[in-house]
Design a protein around this motif. Structure first.
Motif, PDB file in Angstrom:
ATOM      1  N   ILE A  41       0.831  -1.191   0.061  1.00  0.00           N
ATOM      2  CA  ILE A  41      -0.073   0.125  -0.031  1.00  0.00           C
ATOM      3  C   ILE A  41       0.927   0.987  -0.021  1.00  0.00           C
ATOM      4  O   ILE A  41       1.690   1.347   0.706  1.00  0.00           O
ATOM      5  N   ASP A  42       0.733   1.997  -1.094  1.00  0.00           N
ATOM      6  CA  ASP A  42       1.673   3.263  -1.083  1.00  0.00           C
ATOM      7  C   ASP A  42       0.778   4.611  -0.411  1.00  0.00           C
ATOM      8  O   ASP A  42       1.466   5.374   0.245  1.00  0.00           O
ATOM      9  N   GLU A  43      -0.698   4.388  -0.511  1.00  0.00           N
ATOM     10  CA  GLU A  43      -1.363   5.600   0.032  1.00  0.00           C
ATOM     11  C   GLU A  43      -2.874   5.265   0.155  1.00  0.00           C
ATOM     12  O   GLU A  43      -3.156   4.599  -0.901  1.00  0.00           O
ATOM     13  N   CYS A  44      -3.557   5.715   1.054  1.00  0.00           N
ATOM     14  CA  CYS A  44      -4.946   5.747   1.110  1.00  0.00           C
ATOM     15  C   CYS A  44      -5.561   7.132   1.226  1.00  0.00           C
ATOM     16  O   CYS A  44      -5.135   7.756   2.057  1.00  0.00           O
ATOM     17  N   THR A  45      -6.229   7.662   0.387  1.00  0.00           N
ATOM     18  CA  THR A  45      -6.861   8.684   0.397  1.00  0.00           C
ATOM     19  C   THR A  45      -8.075   8.956  -0.165  1.00  0.00           C
ATOM     20  O   THR A  45      -8.881   7.804  -0.457  1.00  0.00           O
ATOM     21  N   TYR A  46      -8.918  10.123  -0.008  1.00  0.00           N
ATOM     22  CA  TYR A  46     -10.214  10.317  -0.352  1.00  0.00           C
ATOM     23  C   TYR A  46      -9.994  11.511  -1.313  1.00  0.00           C
ATOM     24  O   TYR A  46      -9.461  12.438  -1.416  1.00  0.00           O
ATOM     25  N   SER A  48     -11.655  14.181  -3.363  1.00  0.00           N
ATOM     26  CA  SER A  48     -12.799  14.860  -3.471  1.00  0.00           C
ATOM     27  C   SER A  48     -13.564  15.244  -4.645  1.00  0.00           C
ATOM     28  O   SER A  48     -14.864  15.324  -4.962  1.00  0.00           O
ATOM     29  N   ALA A  49     -12.836  15.128  -5.879  1.00  0.00           N
ATOM     30  CA  ALA A  49     -13.181  15.407  -7.126  1.00  0.00           C
ATOM     31  C   ALA A  49     -14.085  14.365  -7.644  1.00  0.00           C
ATOM     32  O   ALA A  49     -15.213  14.498  -8.239  1.00  0.00           O
ATOM     33  N   THR A  50     -13.573  13.220  -7.362  1.00  0.00           N
ATOM     34  CA  THR A  50     -14.606  11.958  -7.774  1.00  0.00           C
ATOM     35  C   THR A  50     -15.421  11.485  -6.723  1.00  0.00           C
ATOM     36  O   THR A  50     -16.221  10.597  -6.952  1.00  0.00           O
ATOM     37  N   LYS A  51     -15.250  12.007  -5.510  1.00  0.00           N
ATOM     38  CA  LYS A  51     -15.729  11.469  -4.152  1.00  0.00           C
ATOM     39  C   LYS A  51     -15.857  10.195  -4.313  1.00  0.00           C
ATOM     40  O   LYS A  51     -16.477   9.024  -3.840  1.00  0.00           O
ATOM     41  N   ASN A  52     -14.532   9.549  -4.334  1.00  0.00           N
ATOM     42  CA  ASN A  52     -14.047   8.120  -4.321  1.00  0.00           C
ATOM     43  C   ASN A  52     -13.051   7.870  -2.972  1.00  0.00           C
ATOM     44  O   ASN A  52     -12.139   8.631  -3.028  1.00  0.00           O
ATOM     45  N   LEU A  53     -13.029   6.710  -2.549  1.00  0.00           N
ATOM     46  CA  LEU A  53     -12.101   6.340  -1.586  1.00  0.00           C
ATOM     47  C   LEU A  53     -10.827   5.699  -2.590  1.00  0.00           C
ATOM     48  O   LEU A  53     -11.227   4.856  -3.437  1.00  0.00           O
ATOM     49  N   VAL A  54      -9.352   5.976  -2.396  1.00  0.00           N
ATOM     50  CA  VAL A  54      -8.698   5.449  -3.464  1.00  0.00           C
ATOM     51  C   VAL A  54      -7.534   4.800  -2.510  1.00  0.00           C
ATOM     52  O   VAL A  54      -6.834   5.526  -1.755  1.00  0.00           O
TER      53      VAL A  54
END
Length: 129
Positions: A41-46, A48-54
């Motif tokens: 896992i490199d990064e877990c983010t939200y 806001s432009a797509t309203k997705n958890l990434v």
């Protein structure tokens, strides 16, 4: 460094960036156990432009054969919070022998906040074929 020590070290590094790795079950030696160790896992983010958890992950294939990977990620919040856990799935991640592939695994955010409460993600399942 022993494999168990290395896994603990990598998990600690991921925890410092706000994410956790799924690791592997103790003593596991099956194909799924080996496949889960190929994912970082490199990064877990939200977003806001797509309203997705990434979840930004890297799949590294140290083997001598090409593999296609399927990865399930679980997004969750801090312990004791109100976050509705979410799962994301990505299939068909082709990784040649001795290579790595960076991928974003996403799922729609369904919470009522700004997404910042989803502070952690983990690898929940990996398969390769």
């Amino acid at each position: 460094m022993q494999p168990a020590d290395l896994l603990g070290y990598l998990t600690t590094l991921n925890n410092r960036s706000g994410s956790t790795s799924g690791g592997s079950p103790p003593g596991g030696s099956g194909s799924a156990d080996k496949a889960i160790r190929d994912v970082t896992i490199d990064e877990c983010t939200y977003d806001s432009a797509t309203k997705n958890l990434v979840a930004k992950i890297t799949v590294k294939n140290d083997g001598s054969m090409d593999y296609d990977y399927s990865v399930s990620m679980k997004f969750k919040g801090a312990a004791g919070g109100d976050v509705i856990p979410r799962t994301a799935f990505e299939a068909g991640i082709a990784v040649a022998a001795g290579a790595s592939q960076s991928v974003e695994v996403t799922t729609p955010y369904i919470g009522t906040g700004d997404g910042s409460e989803c502070t952690e993600c983990e690898v929940s399942r990996v398969s390769r074929f």
